[in-house]
Design an enzyme around this catalytic site. Structure first.
Site, PDB file in Angstrom:
ATOM      1  N   CYS A  31     -82.342  18.174 -31.133  1.00 59.35           N
ATOM      2  CA  CYS A  31     -83.250  19.319 -31.127  1.00 59.35           C
ATOM      3  C   CYS A  31     -84.625  18.938 -30.561  1.00 59.35           C
ATOM      4  O   CYS A  31     -84.729  18.613 -29.389  1.00 59.35           O
ATOM      5  CB  CYS A  31     -83.337  19.945 -32.523  1.00 59.35           C
ATOM      6  SG  CYS A  31     -84.043  21.611 -32.473  1.00 59.35           S
ATOM      7  N   HIS A  90     -78.136  20.919 -34.411  1.00 57.10           N
ATOM      8  CA  HIS A  90     -78.388  19.954 -35.489  1.00 57.10           C
ATOM      9  C   HIS A  90     -77.067  19.471 -36.088  1.00 57.10           C
ATOM     10  O   HIS A  90     -76.675  19.914 -37.173  1.00 57.10           O
ATOM     11  CB  HIS A  90     -79.261  20.589 -36.574  1.00 57.10           C
ATOM     12  CG  HIS A  90     -80.715  20.641 -36.237  1.00 57.10           C
ATOM     13  ND1 HIS A  90     -81.589  19.606 -36.521  1.00 57.10           N
ATOM     14  CD2 HIS A  90     -81.440  21.586 -35.611  1.00 57.10           C
ATOM     15  CE1 HIS A  90     -82.804  19.926 -36.100  1.00 57.10           C
ATOM     16  NE2 HIS A  90     -82.746  21.126 -35.544  1.00 57.10           N
ATOM     17  N   GLU A 126     -76.386  16.896 -37.675  1.00 60.51           N
ATOM     18  CA  GLU A 126     -76.500  16.247 -38.990  1.00 60.51           C
ATOM     19  C   GLU A 126     -76.283  17.239 -40.131  1.00 60.51           C
ATOM     20  O   GLU A 126     -75.806  16.864 -41.202  1.00 60.51           O
ATOM     21  CB  GLU A 126     -77.855  15.533 -39.133  1.00 60.51           C
ATOM     22  CG  GLU A 126     -79.063  16.421 -39.395  1.00 60.51           C
ATOM     23  CD  GLU A 126     -79.643  17.065 -38.134  1.00 60.51           C
ATOM     24  OE1 GLU A 126     -78.946  17.081 -37.088  1.00 60.51           O
ATOM     25  OE2 GLU A 126     -80.785  17.549 -38.203  1.00 60.51           O
TER      26      GLU A 126
END
Ligand code: MN
Length: 239
Positions: free
Chosen positions: A106, A209, A211
């Site tokens: 990002c 994202h 994660e």
């Protein structure tokens, strides 16, 4: 040996902060996550840290200072943190210089592109017409839009899919890619969603994202596994 992976963090009220999901995603993929200190932009301090590590993860966060790509701020620009920008640029320069693997997420992907000589849209909603909602209001693990992946890319070889649903929390995006990078994924509105380097062993930027998806989404797990594997190979090669 499990590779050691440095993760850039932000400073909030004098404390270093980073997303716990990021630490978990690296750990789950077989790496050891390490939070990186602020360097004030000192490349020799960044190099001293990276010397002991096997990879660099540039994390997400607030907007990038447009002065870094030669523009004055537009009204749509959000918060910026110049100290964080300077710190991350020192780590990125140092990692690129030693061909250490980089995964940039990002804001991290935006920062990496700017540091390598590219530019950004300060605010896609003000500067482009007809774009999707890229700043989703849904929970962070919700996958709100699709990305189409170029078949001739490392990203495709890692995730094995031409189309992925991803989460999206950005209002800035890559405008001009740095000369050493190629676009590897796009949203249906043309926004650049991933790129990689043609001049480095493993330098990958994604605009979503992973994660926040990595606890359950196989493609996000594969992306972290591919990065950790590249870091392991780097560590073994430099011993
Ligand atoms: Mn998006």
């Amino acid at each position: 040996m499990q590779p050691l992976i440095g993760i850039t963090a932000t400073v909030e009220n004098g404390k270093l902060a980073l997303d716990d999901d990021m630490m978990f995603a690296i750990l789950q993929a077989g790496g050891i996550p390490v939070a990186l200190p602020q360097t004030g932009g000192d490349d020799s301090l960044a190099a001293a840290c990276l010397e002991r590590l096997d990879g660099l993860l540039v994390s997400g966060g607030v907007d990038v200072d447009p002065l870094l790509y030669g523009e004055e701020p537009m009204q749509g620009l959000g918060s910026i943190l110049p100290d964080r920008d300077r710190t991350e640029q020192s780590y990125i320069r140092s990692a690129l210089g030693r061909d250490q693997p980089i995964l940039a997420i990002c804001r991290g992907a935006q920062m990496l592109n700017v540091t390598a000589g590219g530019s950004l849209y300060q605010d896609i909603y003000a500067q482009l017409e007809g774009v999707l909602l890229h700043s989703q209001k849904a929970p962070r693990s919700h996958r709100s839009h699709f990305v189409d992946i170029e078949r001739e890319s490392m990203l495709y070889r890692i995730v094995g899919a031409e189309r992925l649903p991803v989460n999206s929390f950005h209002h800035q995006a890559v405008k001009a890619l740095a000369p050493c990078f190629i676009r590897t994924a796009s949203a249906s509105d043309g926004i650049l969603e991933a790129y990689e380097s043609t001049e480095h062993t493993f330098v990958v930027g994604v605009q979503w994202h992973p994660e926040n998806l990595a606890r359950s989404d196989p493609a996000a797990q594969q992306l972290f596994a591919g990065f950790v594997q590249a870091c392991r190979s780097y560590g073994e090669g430099s011993c």
